[in-house]
Design a protein around this motif. Structure first.
Motif, PDB file in Angstrom:
ATOM      1  N   ARG A   1      -3.562  12.960   4.916  1.00 44.45           N
ATOM      2  CA  ARG A   1      -3.752  14.124   4.054  1.00 44.45           C
ATOM      3  C   ARG A   1      -5.053  13.969   3.271  1.00 44.45           C
ATOM      4  O   ARG A   1      -5.161  13.208   2.334  1.00 44.45           O
ATOM      5  CB  ARG A   1      -2.575  14.272   3.099  1.00 44.45           C
ATOM      6  N   GLY A   2      -6.065  14.685   3.699  1.00 44.34           N
ATOM      7  CA  GLY A   2      -7.356  14.645   3.035  1.00 44.34           C
ATOM      8  C   GLY A   2      -8.179  13.431   3.433  1.00 44.34           C
ATOM      9  O   GLY A   2      -7.751  12.587   4.220  1.00 44.34           O
ATOM     10  N   ALA A   3      -9.365  13.363   2.876  1.00 43.88           N
ATOM     11  CA  ALA A   3     -10.297  12.270   3.179  1.00 43.88           C
ATOM     12  C   ALA A   3      -9.917  11.011   2.418  1.00 43.88           C
ATOM     13  O   ALA A   3      -9.103  11.033   1.493  1.00 43.88           O
ATOM     14  CB  ALA A   3     -11.714  12.700   2.817  1.00 43.88           C
ATOM     15  N   ASP A   4     -10.522   9.886   2.814  1.00 44.18           N
ATOM     16  CA  ASP A   4     -10.323   8.622   2.111  1.00 44.18           C
ATOM     17  C   ASP A   4     -10.774   8.761   0.657  1.00 44.18           C
ATOM     18  O   ASP A   4     -11.726   9.492   0.345  1.00 44.18           O
ATOM     19  CB  ASP A   4     -11.146   7.516   2.761  1.00 44.18           C
ATOM     20  N   LEU A   5     -10.120   8.014  -0.236  1.00 45.07           N
ATOM     21  CA  LEU A   5     -10.531   7.928  -1.631  1.00 45.07           C
ATOM     22  C   LEU A   5     -11.193   6.574  -1.845  1.00 45.07           C
ATOM     23  O   LEU A   5     -10.538   5.531  -1.739  1.00 45.07           O
ATOM     24  CB  LEU A   5      -9.313   8.055  -2.549  1.00 45.07           C
ATOM     25  N   PRO A   6     -12.490   6.526  -2.127  1.00 45.11           N
ATOM     26  CA  PRO A   6     -13.159   5.235  -2.342  1.00 45.11           C
ATOM     27  C   PRO A   6     -12.734   4.614  -3.663  1.00 45.11           C
ATOM     28  O   PRO A   6     -12.837   5.233  -4.727  1.00 45.11           O
ATOM     29  CB  PRO A   6     -14.646   5.610  -2.346  1.00 45.11           C
ATOM     30  N   VAL A   7     -12.248   3.375  -3.624  1.00 41.65           N
ATOM     31  CA  VAL A   7     -11.832   2.665  -4.827  1.00 41.65           C
ATOM     32  C   VAL A   7     -11.701   1.184  -4.480  1.00 41.65           C
ATOM     33  O   VAL A   7     -11.347   0.838  -3.350  1.00 41.65           O
ATOM     34  CB  VAL A   7     -10.495   3.207  -5.372  1.00 41.65           C
ATOM     35  N   ALA A   8     -12.012   0.315  -5.431  1.00 43.88           N
ATOM     36  CA  ALA A   8     -11.895  -1.121  -5.224  1.00 43.88           C
ATOM     37  C   ALA A   8     -10.952  -1.704  -6.275  1.00 43.88           C
ATOM     38  O   ALA A   8     -11.210  -1.606  -7.473  1.00 43.88           O
ATOM     39  CB  ALA A   8     -13.261  -1.789  -5.313  1.00 43.88           C
ATOM     40  N   PHE A   9      -9.851  -2.286  -5.815  1.00 44.96           N
ATOM     41  CA  PHE A   9      -8.922  -2.988  -6.689  1.00 44.96           C
ATOM     42  C   PHE A   9      -9.243  -4.476  -6.671  1.00 44.96           C
ATOM     43  O   PHE A   9      -9.756  -5.003  -5.677  1.00 44.96           O
ATOM     44  CB  PHE A   9      -7.480  -2.771  -6.216  1.00 44.96           C
ATOM     45  N   VAL A  10      -8.904  -5.148  -7.765  1.00 43.87           N
ATOM     46  CA  VAL A  10      -9.053  -6.600  -7.847  1.00 43.87           C
ATOM     47  C   VAL A  10      -7.752  -7.182  -8.369  1.00 43.87           C
ATOM     48  O   VAL A  10      -6.861  -6.451  -8.829  1.00 43.87           O
ATOM     49  CB  VAL A  10     -10.226  -6.995  -8.766  1.00 43.87           C
TER      50      VAL A  10
END
Length: 206
Positions: free
Chosen positions: A155-164
């Motif tokens: 559903r929809g495009a990727d969401l760019p995010v970086a978790f640590v």
């Protein structure tokens, strides 16, 4: 995971093959919210913890179903073994749900770590589920749904995010079909899953 805490399984879309590609320990904190008329959620999370895993080492316990043998409690954390999809079996929650986890140790090579919401079964995803999938390699979140009539659909495009390590990864699914993704209580983005056939109902989380 799909109020809810639907799961942390792994899958190669669109074939519905689940697997864990993560090693190490996750501190899993999950929450559930049952919508009531006149109540509007603002802050995230807005729910109480269902399982902090703050107990003696051993199995997950009777509150969990699905691939519960793929995990254990160790050092007051959820420890990932062979993995798989797991579900909070105590009750099905309402039409608006949220789920979140805290990564105690997050491997940079982990390709898929999932939250599940609105699962139509307390033992597997095959009857329908919303999956919110974090890919640490690609530093992205994807929103997927499964229904027998549709198969797996992103559903929809990727969401760019970086978790640590130490970050909270959360998601909220609304009866309207809107799916919100959160990092440490901050909205990362939202995706429209209104074409998924089970939005108007509740389900299990994992």
């Amino acid at each position: 995971m799909k109020p809810l805490i639907d799961s942390l399984p792994f899958r190669y879309p669109p074939y519905g093959l689940w697997r864990w590609l993560i090693a190490g320990v996750l501190a899993l904190v999950m929450a559930a919210w049952l919508a009531r008329d006149g109540v509007t959620l603002t802050a995230f999370p807005a729910t109480a913890v269902l399982d902090s895993f703050d107990r003696a080492n051993g199995g997950l316990g009777a509150s969990w179903s699905g691939s519960s043998g793929g995990y254990s409690v160790a050092g007051n954390l959820l420890s990932v073994g062979s993995g798989g999809d797991v579900y909070w079996r105590g009750t099905a929650f309402g039409t608006d749900q949220e789920v979140f986890i805290t990564f105690s140790t997050l491997k940079a090579t982990a390709e898929e770590q999932d939250l599940l919401l609105k699962s139509q079964s307390s033992t597997s995803y095959g009857s329908g589920v919303i999956e919110v999938w974090y890919d640490a390699v690609g530093k992205r979140v994807q929103v997927w749904t499964y229904a027998g009539s549709q198969g797996w659909v992103q559903r929809g495009a990727d969401l760019p995010v970086a978790f640590v390590s130490g970050d909270q990864f959360g998601a909220r699914a609304l009866a309207t079909g809107l799916l919100e993704v959160y990092r440490n209580g901050t909205l990362v983005g939202a995706r429209d899953a209104s074409a998924w056939p089970f939005n108007a109902g509740g389900g299990y989380i994992g």
